[in-house]
Design a protein around this motif. Structure first.
Motif, PDB file in Angstrom:
ATOM      1  N   ARG A  92       0.839  -1.179   0.000  1.00  0.00           N
ATOM      2  CA  ARG A  92       0.000   0.000   0.000  1.00  0.00           C
ATOM      3  C   ARG A  92       0.880   1.238   0.000  1.00  0.00           C
ATOM      4  O   ARG A  92       1.871   1.324   0.684  1.00  0.00           O
ATOM      5  CB  ARG A  92      -0.868  -0.024   1.252  1.00  0.00           C
ATOM      6  CG  ARG A  92      -1.914   1.018   1.247  1.00  0.00           C
ATOM      7  CD  ARG A  92      -2.617   1.044   2.562  1.00  0.00           C
ATOM      8  NE  ARG A  92      -2.891  -0.290   3.076  1.00  0.00           N
ATOM      9  CZ  ARG A  92      -3.133  -0.501   4.353  1.00  0.00           C
ATOM     10  NH1 ARG A  92      -3.134   0.463   5.223  1.00  0.00           N
ATOM     11  NH2 ARG A  92      -3.379  -1.706   4.776  1.00  0.00           N
ATOM     12  N   GLN A 156      -5.583   7.468 -14.251  1.00  0.00           N
ATOM     13  CA  GLN A 156      -5.502   8.501 -13.202  1.00  0.00           C
ATOM     14  C   GLN A 156      -4.806   9.754 -13.759  1.00  0.00           C
ATOM     15  O   GLN A 156      -5.247  10.885 -13.539  1.00  0.00           O
ATOM     16  CB  GLN A 156      -4.727   7.980 -11.983  1.00  0.00           C
ATOM     17  CG  GLN A 156      -5.500   6.974 -11.126  1.00  0.00           C
ATOM     18  CD  GLN A 156      -4.643   6.355 -10.036  1.00  0.00           C
ATOM     19  OE1 GLN A 156      -3.478   6.034 -10.237  1.00  0.00           O
ATOM     20  NE2 GLN A 156      -5.226   6.143  -8.859  1.00  0.00           N
ATOM     21  N   LYS A 179      -9.354   6.618  -6.034  1.00  0.00           N
ATOM     22  CA  LYS A 179     -10.000   7.935  -6.181  1.00  0.00           C
ATOM     23  C   LYS A 179      -9.367   8.948  -5.214  1.00  0.00           C
ATOM     24  O   LYS A 179      -9.090  10.072  -5.590  1.00  0.00           O
ATOM     25  CB  LYS A 179     -11.511   7.829  -5.911  1.00  0.00           C
ATOM     26  CG  LYS A 179     -12.248   6.935  -6.888  1.00  0.00           C
ATOM     27  CD  LYS A 179     -13.742   6.906  -6.618  1.00  0.00           C
ATOM     28  CE  LYS A 179     -14.153   6.225  -5.336  1.00  0.00           C
ATOM     29  NZ  LYS A 179     -13.811   4.797  -5.239  1.00  0.00           N
ATOM     30  N   SER A 180      -9.161   8.506  -3.981  1.00  0.00           N
ATOM     31  CA  SER A 180      -8.595   9.432  -2.990  1.00  0.00           C
ATOM     32  C   SER A 180      -7.144   9.764  -3.312  1.00  0.00           C
ATOM     33  O   SER A 180      -6.716  10.911  -3.172  1.00  0.00           O
ATOM     34  CB  SER A 180      -8.649   8.814  -1.590  1.00  0.00           C
ATOM     35  OG  SER A 180      -9.957   8.498  -1.277  1.00  0.00           O
TER      36      SER A 180
HETATM   37  N1  LIG Z   1      -1.600   4.701  -8.559  1.00  0.00           N
HETATM   38  C1  LIG Z   1      -1.515   3.934  -7.486  1.00  0.00           C
HETATM   39  N2  LIG Z   1      -0.437   3.202  -7.264  1.00  0.00           N
HETATM   40  C2  LIG Z   1      -0.341   2.409  -6.186  1.00  0.00           C
HETATM   41  N3  LIG Z   1      -1.277   2.271  -5.236  1.00  0.00           N
HETATM   42  C3  LIG Z   1      -2.377   2.986  -5.392  1.00  0.00           C
HETATM   43  C4  LIG Z   1      -2.561   3.849  -6.511  1.00  0.00           C
HETATM   44  N4  LIG Z   1      -3.769   4.424  -6.388  1.00  0.00           N
HETATM   45  C5  LIG Z   1      -4.293   3.932  -5.247  1.00  0.00           C
HETATM   46  N5  LIG Z   1      -3.460   3.071  -4.645  1.00  0.00           N
HETATM   47  C6  LIG Z   1      -3.667   2.339  -3.372  1.00  0.00           C
HETATM   48  O1  LIG Z   1      -4.913   1.641  -3.445  1.00  0.00           O
HETATM   49  C7  LIG Z   1      -5.588   1.660  -2.202  1.00  0.00           C
HETATM   50  C8  LIG Z   1      -6.959   2.276  -2.395  1.00  0.00           C
HETATM   51  O2  LIG Z   1      -6.803   3.647  -2.802  1.00  0.00           O
HETATM   52  P1  LIG Z   1      -7.878   4.751  -2.440  1.00  0.00           P
HETATM   53  O3  LIG Z   1      -8.199   4.723  -0.988  1.00  0.00           O
HETATM   54  O4  LIG Z   1      -7.425   6.030  -3.050  1.00  0.00           O
HETATM   55  O5  LIG Z   1      -9.114   4.176  -3.246  1.00  0.00           O
HETATM   56  P2  LIG Z   1     -10.577   4.758  -3.311  1.00  0.00           P
HETATM   57  O6  LIG Z   1     -11.034   4.576  -4.711  1.00  0.00           O
HETATM   58  O7  LIG Z   1     -10.613   6.151  -2.756  1.00  0.00           O
HETATM   59  O8  LIG Z   1     -11.294   3.739  -2.354  1.00  0.00           O
HETATM   60  P3  LIG Z   1     -12.685   3.881  -1.575  1.00  0.00           P
HETATM   61  O9  LIG Z   1     -13.743   4.233  -2.581  1.00  0.00           O
HETATM   62  O10 LIG Z   1     -12.865   2.535  -0.982  1.00  0.00           O
HETATM   63  O11 LIG Z   1     -12.484   4.938  -0.551  1.00  0.00           O
HETATM   64  C9  LIG Z   1      -4.717   2.458  -1.246  1.00  0.00           C
HETATM   65  O12 LIG Z   1      -3.961   1.551  -0.489  1.00  0.00           O
HETATM   66  C10 LIG Z   1      -3.845   3.272  -2.174  1.00  0.00           C
HETATM   67  O13 LIG Z   1      -2.616   3.617  -1.586  1.00  0.00           O
END
Ligand SMILES: Nc1ncnc2c1ncn2[C@@H]1O[C@H](COP(=O)(O)OP(=O)(O)OP(=O)(O)O)[C@@H](O)[C@H]1O
Length: 612
Positions: A92, A156, A179-180
């Motif tokens: 992560r 992204q 997304k975050s």
């Molecule tokens: N480009 C990337 N490279 C590596 N890891 C990533 C990348 N983008 C996201 N992650 C990892 O994937 C996991 C999920 O990311 P994130 O929380 O941003 O997802 P999300 O879409 O916001 O999820 P949710 O909708 O459940 O809140 C995290 O551990 C994050 O660090």
């Protein structure tokens, strides 16, 4: 606006698409998710005294090596230590906001008041100052290690580029699609673009706790609309009388809205009209660039009657306000395609027989060798509190209570309390030796928000790691340099006060042990005004957590009783926190509990998104 206008291209996307069959737009840039291995540990430590080991650890830190503390999910004795590998980096990644500036950006949190809309909407939650929480007695060398960088995927990056170019856009994607992570990159880049005007980028979210994750304020707080029940015209009048709020509307160039799934559709329209009135421009939001994100399959807006829910995408002005729509398809949180597909089916409420059987088979108990159990996710905070306090009372060790120190400019006690109640950290935190805790800050690339640990003892910061620290001489003390880039003594670590030493379990089976001292959390307006602040240990009890609080979290060990779930989207949010099927236990699985909201399911099929 025609469908063709709602996206760059007019390619109809099947939103049930998964990462196993990504569309052209989702082809990724080369990205190796496995960070490089750290240097091997130095030779055997079995024959070293505690002091010699600490000197060696300092040397390791200076050489940018990790302290070889423990591995294989069990505490090592000194004799084991020679075989211990250094903890490999966790897959992560840290949110970029952490590594790139002096602010720590905390995680998405829950609306912790269990369905009290007023409380959810009251707070403006923001960033936390840089962590200063690992304390050793060593004079730490300059920062030797930076968290691994996040490399955005092609999809992204594509969204980031359009945001930089000034497009108003909405992007979504299933849980764990980054997304975050992307939002933090967008915020960073747009702040840079508008660096001459500090308050040009307004960072907001639908709820106070969600805003906390991105260092922003609630959309209500940004807009200065209170509960926002009046008409747009009345609200605009009210805002005009408040210089701070009206200036904010006039100076904002970009409005970020996170967790839009919880934003009411009527409110979206009102905000847009208020922007037009105050800025004297007919365009939606008075011409402010909008960056909107969230997943409508997750938690819905808060309404008294859930059948009356009006999503933001149903707002009259949604299509005019949002010119580009994207769907992220690459799932980062889970690596097992079977699990990704099961979650995806669940998201759409179209579970196959095979997935239902598989989910049912997850009712088995899971035993973890390191003594840390799964975090049980509950829909209601009462259940969470009961579970955590029940487990605490079973521990036969003396309690230690830590009281937060609160501050901030908001004087109204009610308003301030509401703001403070949205912080992840609690006013009073009672811990005992052996308590299961979760870190609620990112420290580096292995100790992150969501890292689970166990309190192994309590120690005074001035003793920790010295010859007087008898237990610390067992080789479990980690140097500050390998943990945090700040070597300052935390201002809030009171002399003589005992703080918890926490042994964290890493996903690779390794462990890291740290003394945790208080840290500060604050709600800060773009102008720098700190509205509310709290200094507390960045820890929470972690036998149980509410589903709202878990939203946005990535958890390696999760237990969910679906019998208790009552709201659409809740089951999906809960189960999608888990990183693997091996770390997920599901009780009372019932496919009827995993329905998608019909309006969301129908809407998602009509979407037009960008093809490349
Ligand atoms: N480009 C990337 N490279 C590596 N890891 C990533 C990348 N983008 C996201 N992650 C990892 O994937 C996991 C999920 O990311 P994130 O929380 O941003 O997802 P999300 O879409 O916001 O999820 P949710 O909708 O459940 O809140 C995290 O551990 C994050 O660090």
């Amino acid at each position: 606006m025609s469908k063709a206008q709602s996206g760059l291209g007019s390619v109809k996307r099947d939103w049930s698409i998964t990462s196993s069959n990504p569309p052209k737009s989702s082809q990724e840039l080369p990205w190796d998710p496995t960070p490089p291995k750290q240097a091997p540990p130095p030779s055997s430590s079995a024959a070293l005294t505690g002091r010699e080991k600490r000197l060696r650890d300092i040397q390791n830190a200076l050489d940018n090596r990790s302290t070889p503390a423990v591995t294989q999910q069990k505490r090592l004795s000194d004799s084991d230590a020679s075989q211990a590998a250094p903890p490999a980096k966790k897959k992560r990644q840290l949110p970029p906001g952490y590594r790139n500036n002096d602010e720590y950006v905390p995680p998405k949190h829950e609306r912790d008041d269990d369905h009290d809309p007023a409380a959810w909407r009251s707070g403006a939650f923001s960033t936390v100052s840089r962590p200063a929480l690992a304390k050793s007695t060593y004079t730490a060398p300059p920062p030797s290690k930076k968290p691994a960088a996040v490399f955005l995927s092609q999809e992204q990056n594509q969204i980031l580029k359009l945001a930089q170019e000034g497009h108003s856009l909405f992007y979504t994607g299933s849980a764990g699609t980054g997304k975050s992570v992307l939002l933090r990159e967008i915020i960073k880049s747009l702040k840079k673009k508008h660096s001459k005007a500090a308050d040009a980028v307004a960072i907001t979210a639908s709820t106070g706790i969600a805003a906390c994750n991105i260092g922003g304020v609630t959309i209500h707080s940004f807009a200065g609309i209170g509960l926002g029940i009046e008409s747009a015209e009345e609200l605009a009048q009210k805002i005009r009388k408040n210089k701070k709020s009206s200036t904010r509307w006039l100076r904002t160039k970009v409005l970020i809205i996170d967790e839009v799934s919880m934003l009411d559709g009527d409110l979206f329209d009102k905000l847009s009209r208020i922007g037009s009135i105050l800025r004297k421009k007919l365009e939606p939001f008075g011409g402010i660039q909008l960056i909107v994100t969230g997943d409508f399959f997750q938690l819905p807006p808060v309404t008294k009657n859930s059948s009356n829910v009006k999503f933001a995408f149903e707002a009259d002005l949604w299509k005019q306000a949002i010119s580009r729509t994207f769907n992220l398809t690459k799932v980062f949180r889970q690596h097992d395609q079977e699990f990704v597909d099961m979650l995806n089916e669940m998201r759409f409420g179209t579970l196959s027989r095979k997935s239902i059987d598989k989910f049912r088979s997850l009712s088995r108990p899971i035993h973890y060798d390191d003594g840390l159990g799964a975090t049980e996710l509950f829909p209601l905070r009462g259940d969470v509190d009961r579970s955590n306090s029940g487990r605490m009372s079973r521990l036969n060790t003396p309690p230690q209570t830590f009281k937060a120190v609160d501050g901030g400019t908001i004087q109204d006690p009610g308003q301030r309390d509401k703001m403070l109640s949205n912080f992840m950290c609690t006013e009073l935190l009672t811990l005992r030796q052996d308590a299961q805790v979760m870190l609620i800050k990112n420290l580096d690339d292995t100790l992150v928000n969501g890292s689970m640990g166990r309190v192994v003892r309590f120690c005074d910061p001035t003793t920790y790691g010295t010859d007087r620290d008898v237990e610390g001489s067992e080789g479990q003390v980690e140097t500050l340099a390998s943990t945090s880039s700040t070597a300052k003594k935390p201002p809030s670590a009171a002399p003589g006060m005992q703080y918890p030493v926490v042994e964290f379990s890493l996903p690779n089976g390794g462990k890291r042990t740290l003394l945790i001292t208080p840290d500060s959390f604050k709600v800060e307006l773009p102008t720098g005004e700190v509205q509310a602040s709290r200094t507390q240990l960045p820890l929470i009890l972690a036998w149980a957590m509410s589903i709202h609080k878990s939203q946005g979290q990535t958890l390696d060990r999760v237990k969910v009783d679906l019998g208790k779930v009552f709201e659409k989207g809740q089951a999906y949010v809960a189960l999608s926190r888990a990183t693997s099927l091996d770390g997920l236990q599901v009780l009372n699985f019932d496919e009827k509990k995993v329905q998608a909201h019909p309006k969301v399911a129908a809407w998602s099929k009509t979407l037009e998104t960008v093809s490349d």
